[in-house]
Design a protein around this motif. Structure first.
Motif, short mmCIF file in Angstrom:
data_model
loop_
_atom_site.label_atom_id
_atom_site.label_comp_id
_atom_site.label_asym_id
_atom_site.label_seq_id
_atom_site.Cartn_x
_atom_site.Cartn_y
_atom_site.Cartn_z
N VAL A 98 0.85 -1.19 0.00
CA VAL A 98 0.00 0.00 0.00
C VAL A 98 0.89 1.24 0.00
O VAL A 98 1.83 1.36 0.78
CB VAL A 98 -0.98 0.01 1.20
N GLY A 99 0.61 2.15 -0.95
CA GLY A 99 1.40 3.36 -1.11
C GLY A 99 2.52 3.22 -2.12
O GLY A 99 3.15 4.21 -2.49
N LYS A 100 2.78 2.00 -2.58
CA LYS A 100 3.83 1.75 -3.57
C LYS A 100 3.21 1.55 -4.95
O LYS A 100 2.03 1.22 -5.07
CB LYS A 100 4.65 0.53 -3.17
N ASP A 101 4.04 1.70 -5.98
CA ASP A 101 3.57 1.48 -7.35
C ASP A 101 3.47 -0.01 -7.63
O ASP A 101 4.38 -0.78 -7.29
CB ASP A 101 4.51 2.14 -8.35
N VAL A 102 2.35 -0.40 -8.26
CA VAL A 102 2.10 -1.80 -8.58
C VAL A 102 1.67 -1.93 -10.04
O VAL A 102 1.25 -0.96 -10.67
CB VAL A 102 1.01 -2.41 -7.66
N TYR A 103 1.78 -3.15 -10.54
CA TYR A 103 1.26 -3.51 -11.85
C TYR A 103 0.39 -4.73 -11.63
O TYR A 103 0.86 -5.78 -11.16
CB TYR A 103 2.40 -3.82 -12.82
N ILE A 104 -0.90 -4.61 -11.92
CA ILE A 104 -1.86 -5.68 -11.69
C ILE A 104 -2.59 -5.99 -13.00
O ILE A 104 -3.01 -5.07 -13.71
CB ILE A 104 -2.90 -5.28 -10.61
N THR A 105 -2.73 -7.28 -13.30
CA THR A 105 -3.58 -7.71 -14.41
C THR A 105 -4.76 -8.47 -13.83
O THR A 105 -4.64 -9.11 -12.78
CB THR A 105 -2.83 -8.60 -15.42
N THR A 106 -5.89 -8.39 -14.52
CA THR A 106 -7.10 -9.07 -14.06
C THR A 106 -7.54 -10.10 -15.10
O THR A 106 -7.14 -10.03 -16.26
CB THR A 106 -8.24 -8.07 -13.81
N TYR A 107 -8.35 -11.03 -14.63
CA TYR A 107 -8.85 -12.08 -15.52
C TYR A 107 -9.77 -11.54 -16.60
O TYR A 107 -9.74 -12.01 -17.73
CB TYR A 107 -9.57 -13.17 -14.71
N GLU A 108 -10.59 -10.58 -16.24
CA GLU A 108 -11.48 -9.96 -17.23
C GLU A 108 -11.47 -8.45 -17.02
O GLU A 108 -11.05 -7.97 -15.97
CB GLU A 108 -12.89 -10.54 -17.18
N PRO A 109 -11.89 -7.70 -18.02
CA PRO A 109 -11.84 -6.23 -17.92
C PRO A 109 -12.66 -5.68 -16.75
O PRO A 109 -13.73 -6.18 -16.43
CB PRO A 109 -12.41 -5.75 -19.25
N ILE A 110 -12.12 -4.65 -16.14
CA ILE A 110 -12.80 -3.88 -15.10
C ILE A 110 -12.75 -2.43 -15.57
O ILE A 110 -11.66 -1.90 -15.84
CB ILE A 110 -12.10 -4.04 -13.74
N GLU A 111 -13.90 -1.83 -15.73
CA GLU A 111 -14.00 -0.47 -16.27
C GLU A 111 -13.22 -0.36 -17.60
O GLU A 111 -12.53 0.61 -17.86
CB GLU A 111 -13.52 0.56 -15.26
N GLY A 112 -13.30 -1.44 -18.39
CA GLY A 112 -12.68 -1.45 -19.72
C GLY A 112 -11.19 -1.75 -19.74
O GLY A 112 -10.57 -1.71 -20.79
N MET A 113 -10.60 -2.07 -18.58
CA MET A 113 -9.16 -2.32 -18.53
C MET A 113 -8.87 -3.68 -17.88
O MET A 113 -9.60 -4.11 -17.00
CB MET A 113 -8.45 -1.23 -17.71
N LYS A 114 -7.78 -4.30 -18.32
CA LYS A 114 -7.29 -5.53 -17.69
C LYS A 114 -5.91 -5.31 -17.07
O LYS A 114 -5.39 -6.20 -16.42
CB LYS A 114 -7.21 -6.66 -18.71
N GLU A 115 -5.33 -4.14 -17.29
CA GLU A 115 -4.01 -3.81 -16.74
C GLU A 115 -4.11 -2.52 -15.94
O GLU A 115 -4.66 -1.53 -16.44
CB GLU A 115 -2.98 -3.65 -17.85
N PHE A 116 -3.58 -2.55 -14.73
CA PHE A 116 -3.64 -1.40 -13.84
C PHE A 116 -2.23 -1.14 -13.31
O PHE A 116 -1.62 -2.02 -12.70
CB PHE A 116 -4.60 -1.67 -12.67
N GLU A 117 -1.74 0.08 -13.56
CA GLU A 117 -0.41 0.44 -13.09
C GLU A 117 -0.50 1.78 -12.38
O GLU A 117 -1.04 2.74 -12.92
CB GLU A 117 0.57 0.52 -14.26
#
Length: 157
Positions: A98-117
């Motif tokens: 928490v508070g650090k930069d992360v890169y997350i992928t999801t199984y299916e799109p969330i709000e049109g995205m599958k990659e969150f950085e």
């Protein structure tokens, strides 16, 4: 034995040693690459782990593997630090991130995205919140931790 069976056996085998030394087991991989099998064990500790400490873990684990012989195939053992972009797998990994930069992928799109950085804003054990999107247009996106395919720390330049 399946790859997951090997991973669990190795984790069970090395964990008592790591606990005594004050080290953390980050991950165990048993993979096939280029015709070879690799058993990769990632360890860490507060403040980071050095090559000599990885060497001690490798020696201990190598002895245990030789004595117990749980893996029928030939393999190459590698013990190392998870590096700056360490994977986030366990709840405590997410709490520390928490508070650090992360890169997350999801199984299916969330709000049109599958990659969150971006920065991990919050984690409560069931959901994560990431400030994701382009600079100036980044917004907090919250979703269930069970929707995460993979997650790691990242370095954003």
């Amino acid at each position: 034995m399946s790859a997951s069976g090997v991973q669990q056996t190795v984790a069970d085998m090395v964990s008592p040693f790591l606990d005594r030394e004050g080290f953390e087991l980050v991950d165990v991989e048993y993979v096939s690459e280029g015709g070879n099998r690799f058993l990769r064990v990632y360890v860490d500790k507060e403040g980071g782990i050095d090559i000599d400490e990885c060497g001690r873990v490798s020696e201990y684990l190598s002895e245990q593997l030789d004595q117990n012989d749980p893996i029928p195939d030939a393999y190459i053992l590698e013990v190392s630090s998870p590096g700056a972009e360490r994977p986030l797998k366990k709840p405590e990994d997410f709490r520390r991130a928490v508070g650090k930069d992360v890169y997350i992928t999801t199984y299916e799109p969330i709000e049109g995205m599958k990659e969150f950085e971006g920065p991990l804003v919050a984690y409560d054990g069931e959901t994560v919140t990431v400030k994701a999107g382009k600079k100036g247009k980044a917004k907090d996106v919250t979703f269930g931790a069970d929707r995460i395919a993979s997650a790691r720390l990242t370095i954003i330049f």
